[in-house]
Design a protein around this motif. Structure first.
Motif, PDB file in Angstrom:
ATOM      1  N   LYS A 171     -11.398   3.126   1.768  1.00  0.00           N
ATOM      2  CA  LYS A 171     -11.383   1.695   1.437  1.00  0.00           C
ATOM      3  C   LYS A 171     -10.953   1.534  -0.018  1.00  0.00           C
ATOM      4  O   LYS A 171     -11.559   2.104  -0.927  1.00  0.00           O
ATOM      5  N   SER A 172      -9.909   0.766  -0.218  1.00  0.00           N
ATOM      6  CA  SER A 172      -9.474   0.476  -1.583  1.00  0.00           C
ATOM      7  C   SER A 172     -10.371  -0.605  -2.177  1.00  0.00           C
ATOM      8  O   SER A 172     -11.108  -1.302  -1.466  1.00  0.00           O
ATOM      9  N   ASP A 217     -11.904  -3.979  -3.932  1.00  0.00           N
ATOM     10  CA  ASP A 217     -11.714  -5.432  -3.845  1.00  0.00           C
ATOM     11  C   ASP A 217     -11.273  -5.979  -5.198  1.00  0.00           C
ATOM     12  O   ASP A 217     -11.629  -5.447  -6.260  1.00  0.00           O
ATOM     13  N   LEU A 259      -3.514   3.286   0.131  1.00  0.00           N
ATOM     14  CA  LEU A 259      -4.072   1.944   0.299  1.00  0.00           C
ATOM     15  C   LEU A 259      -4.107   1.259  -1.062  1.00  0.00           C
ATOM     16  O   LEU A 259      -4.729   1.767  -1.999  1.00  0.00           O
ATOM     17  N   GLY A 285      -7.070  -4.682  -3.714  1.00  0.00           N
ATOM     18  CA  GLY A 285      -6.871  -6.126  -3.630  1.00  0.00           C
ATOM     19  C   GLY A 285      -6.563  -6.737  -4.990  1.00  0.00           C
ATOM     20  O   GLY A 285      -7.051  -6.270  -6.025  1.00  0.00           O
ATOM     21  N   TRP A 341      -8.885 -10.753  -3.642  1.00  0.00           N
ATOM     22  CA  TRP A 341      -8.477 -10.321  -2.313  1.00  0.00           C
ATOM     23  C   TRP A 341      -9.243  -9.043  -1.937  1.00  0.00           C
ATOM     24  O   TRP A 341      -9.435  -8.167  -2.781  1.00  0.00           O
ATOM     25  N   ARG A 400      -8.126  -2.835   1.297  1.00  0.00           N
ATOM     26  CA  ARG A 400      -7.799  -2.394   2.650  1.00  0.00           C
ATOM     27  C   ARG A 400      -8.679  -1.201   3.024  1.00  0.00           C
ATOM     28  O   ARG A 400      -9.101  -0.430   2.175  1.00  0.00           O
ATOM     29  N   GLU A 401      -8.921  -1.059   4.310  1.00  0.00           N
ATOM     30  CA  GLU A 401      -9.738   0.052   4.778  1.00  0.00           C
ATOM     31  C   GLU A 401      -9.112   0.660   6.023  1.00  0.00           C
ATOM     32  O   GLU A 401      -8.371  -0.009   6.763  1.00  0.00           O
ATOM     33  N   ALA A 402      -9.405   1.921   6.253  1.00  0.00           N
ATOM     34  CA  ALA A 402      -8.810   2.616   7.405  1.00  0.00           C
ATOM     35  C   ALA A 402      -9.564   3.914   7.652  1.00  0.00           C
ATOM     36  O   ALA A 402     -10.055   4.561   6.713  1.00  0.00           O
TER      37      ALA A 402
END
Length: 345
Positions: free
Chosen positions: A12-13, A15, A118, A121, A145, A148-150
């Motif tokens: 997860k990048s 926020d 990633l 935001g 923003w 992103r997560e993956a």
């Protein structure tokens, strides 16, 4: 150090930071106006291929990785600090797969290669961003923003010049120990090698990396004996050194078993240059060794050298290494030729 060539992790990048809604309050200034700053950007998830790593064991006991979030904006139009990037170090040869472990998202084949996987935001705007001649006192401030997560899979495919393949108990570990400083487990029963082993072979003024891949069995291309994971390491090799146990009755059948699995697996394994070694010649009669070598020659076909060798006594080892080095040199030249042609155009 334990060897791990496959794992699943969560990324997860960061926020983005929230923008500030603020107004100037200063003495003797009648109309202060908005002065809320923007939020900082969230940290990125970055992959870097580094040296001195040949395992994914660092990701075995920690599966969740999050980059830092951006700091919120502040009064006096102060922008929040950006979140720190999270740099994950991986061995050369690592592939980043999707959550289903089917699609390759990134492939690190060169030392020092870096890639932002990633992005973090963006930070939200403060109310100072929205001031205009018609909107002197905006009260709008945006949240940052989200990052992103993956879920992704790491899959390591060792990069070696030569892949040592063969049925279990073919003597691959013995040969590796004889030609390099590697010390794999050696015993008189099959499946002694449960993970790939690497060894550096020095021959004259040249050197190359030899990978001892655990014994493949029939059905390996379909996953038998976790064969697909072991076959994946062969993809990076320039040359295949195929050892056949000379004490077997049907050496041609043993050879065809491995060749069949290489062909069924695909990815160009069956087209790689191959050198066949009839191993354990010290344990069989010279006449029987000559007969079995001829059988292997017919099974392998023209153009594939079949050499007698004994990893235990060292007989035939120099000849095999010379043939391997010649094959590696030819493979490297063939790989560079198309690139040279494109550069010339």
């Amino acid at each position: 150090m334990q060897f791990l060539d496959q794992c699943k992790i969560f990324l997860k990048s960061g926020d983005g930071g929230r923008g500030a809604a603020s107004f100037r309050r200063e003495k003797f200034i009648e109309f202060g106006g908005p002065d809320g700053g923007d939020g900082g950007k969230g940290g990125d998830i970055v992959f870097a291929a580094v040296a001195n790593l040949n395992t994914l064991i660092d990701y075995r006991y920690r599966q969740h990785f999050r980059a830092s979030a951006g700091r919120p904006g502040a009064r006096r139009e102060r922008t929040g600090a950006n979140g720190a990037d999270l740099i994950l170090q991986v061995p050369v040869g690592t592939q980043i797969m999707d959550a289903e472990n089917r699609i390759v998202l990134a492939d690190f084949t060169r030392l020092g290669e870096r890639r932002v996987f990633l992005k973090g935001g963006d930070g939200g705007f403060g109310n100072a961003h929205y001031k205009s001649s018609t909107n002197r006192a905006p009260r709008r401030a945006d949240p940052g923003w989200p990052g992103r997560e993956a879920w992704v899979w790491f899959r390591l495919k060792l990069i070696a010049d030569v892949g040592l393949v063969g049925l279990p108990n073919a003597g691959k570990s013995t040969l590796l120990a004889a030609v390099s400083h590697a010390r794999p487990k050696i015993a008189d029963y099959p499946f002694t090698t449960l993970k790939p082993q690497l060894g550096v072979v020095r021959l004259h003024d040249d050197e190359f990396v030899l990978a001892d891949l655990p014994g493949l069995i029939e059905g390996a291309s379909e996953g038998a004996g976790i064969g697909t994971r072991f076959l994946g390491h062969v993809e990076r090799c320039a040359v295949i050194l195929h050892l056949v146990d000379g004490t077997l009755e049907d050496v041609a059948g043993a050879y065809r078993t491995i060749r069949r699995e290489l062909s069924l697996y695909g990815h160009g394994l069956a087209d790689k240059p191959e050198i066949v070694g009839l191993n354990k010649i010290d344990a069989i009669d010279p006449r029987a060794a000559s007969t079995k070598r001829a059988e292997l020659g017919r099974a392998a076909g023209r153009g594939t050298p079949v050499l007698p060798v004994s990893g235990a006594t060292g007989a035939g080892v120099p000849e095999v290494l010379e043939a391997v080095r010649a094959a590696i040199t030819a493979a490297r030249q063939a790989a560079q030729t198309p690139a040279a042609g494109v550069a010339a155009q």
